[in-house]
Design an enzyme around this catalytic site. Structure first.
Site, PDB file in Angstrom:
ATOM      1  N   ASP A  90       8.581 -12.027  -4.313  1.00 17.97           N
ATOM      2  CA  ASP A  90       8.045 -13.422  -3.590  1.00 17.97           C
ATOM      3  C   ASP A  90       8.256 -14.617  -4.514  1.00 17.97           C
ATOM      4  O   ASP A  90       8.078 -15.766  -3.963  1.00 17.97           O
ATOM      5  CB  ASP A  90       6.729 -13.151  -3.270  1.00 17.97           C
ATOM      6  CG  ASP A  90       6.365 -12.275  -2.359  1.00 17.97           C
ATOM      7  OD1 ASP A  90       7.196 -12.016  -1.270  1.00 17.97           O
ATOM      8  OD2 ASP A  90       5.451 -11.343  -2.284  1.00 17.97           O
ATOM      9  N   HIS A 137       5.366  -9.743   6.361  1.00 20.43           N
ATOM     10  CA  HIS A 137       6.764 -10.375   5.882  1.00 20.43           C
ATOM     11  C   HIS A 137       7.812 -10.101   6.703  1.00 20.43           C
ATOM     12  O   HIS A 137       7.506  -9.076   7.171  1.00 20.43           O
ATOM     13  CB  HIS A 137       6.818 -10.046   4.422  1.00 20.43           C
ATOM     14  CG  HIS A 137       6.239 -10.895   3.281  1.00 20.43           C
ATOM     15  ND1 HIS A 137       5.799 -10.440   2.007  1.00 20.43           N
ATOM     16  CD2 HIS A 137       5.724 -12.321   3.146  1.00 20.43           C
ATOM     17  CE1 HIS A 137       4.954 -11.146   1.373  1.00 20.43           C
ATOM     18  NE2 HIS A 137       5.332 -12.210   2.115  1.00 20.43           N
ATOM     19  N   CYS A 185       9.481  -5.358  -2.305  1.00 21.62           N
ATOM     20  CA  CYS A 185       8.805  -6.414  -3.328  1.00 21.62           C
ATOM     21  C   CYS A 185       8.970  -6.162  -4.584  1.00 21.62           C
ATOM     22  O   CYS A 185       8.597  -7.244  -5.367  1.00 21.62           O
ATOM     23  CB  CYS A 185       7.345  -6.177  -2.913  1.00 21.62           C
ATOM     24  SG  CYS A 185       7.033  -6.145  -0.856  1.00 21.62           S
TER      25      CYS A 185
END
Length: 253
Positions: A66, A161, A248
């Site tokens: 992120d 997301h 992630c």
């Protein structure tokens, strides 16, 4: 082909990270074991792995994806949409500067999480979510087009997301679940469709000759294998509890 990856060890504060999952509190010892297996899998895929130490002040900082968007020639430091995560970019910036000379920045009031950004060859898809707003997406779109990439903004309806529900495996093939199965923006690609009960498996990562997938989703694994992809399965239970998926946990470039 990826040559490098960046990961970050979960810290003691990881168990207090942000979540919408309602799956219970993560078990730190198990998360650390799963993270080590993740690093081992990346090494199997033939990449160098930079392992950053944990940071107690940022419980969610193991989800390094992120903090940035990386391409072969330039990096974009993001501006995470969760206020408690914003400081993560300070530490990540110094690491990225050791690999990149050309660096852009997403600036407030724009917010952007790397988990909302999907690259398919020279085309980027930018998801609008609770963490990525239109201003942030527009800033990134401008940067990408300046660097001769195409960019399309996609409004999310349900997923946390963008990459929660879609992944790119190469060869113009995508893995899709939920709202993206029939989304017109993605109709030009060959689709591996994830059944509703295996939706978590839509977040997977192609790293060179392998696709790393979460363990426990046999239908999706079979579809990938039948499509000609070699898979590595990893237990992701303690990261799923904090809304985290395989993509992630690393920055890949």
């Amino acid at each position: 082909m990826f040559k490098n990856t960046i990961v970050k060890t979960p810290g003691e504060s990881y168990i207090h990270g942000l979540t919408t999952s309602d799956l219970g509190n993560p078990i730190l010892e198990k998360a650390l074991e799963q993270h080590k297996a993740y690093i081992d899998a990346l090494k199997t895929c033939g990449v160098e792995v930079t392992v950053l130490p944990s940071h107690t002040d940022f419980p969610d900082s193991t989800f390094v994806e992120d903090t940035a968007v990386l391409t072969p020639k330039f990096a974009v430091i993001s501006n995470p949409g969760a206020p408690s995560r914003n400081g993560e970019i300070i530490e990540m910036e110094s690491t990225i500067k050791s690999h990149y000379e050309n660096i852009y920045y997403i600036k407030s009031p724009g917010t952007l999480d790397g988990g909302d950004i999907l690259q398919i060859e020279n085309h980027f898809y930018l998801g609008l979510s609770e963490r990525t707003n239109l201003e942030g997406a527009e800033q990134l779109k401008q940067i990408l087009e300046l660097e001769h990439y195409q960019a399309t903004i996609v409004q999310l309806e349900k997923f946390f997301h963008l990459k929660t529900g879609i992944s790119y495996l190469g060869n113009q093939t995508i893995v899709v679940a939920g709202e993206f199965i029939d989304h017109p923006v993605f109709n030009s690609y060959t689709k591996i469709i994830v059944p509703p009960e295996e939706e978590y498996a839509a977040n997977c990562i192609r790293v060179n000759d392998y696709v790393i997938i979460p363990a426990g989703f046999p239908q999706t694994k079979q579809k990938m294998n039948e499509a000609g992809f070699q898979t590595i399965e990893l237990d992701m239970s303690e990261f799923r509890k904090l809304d985290g998926g395989l993509s992630c946990l690393s920055l890949r470039f």
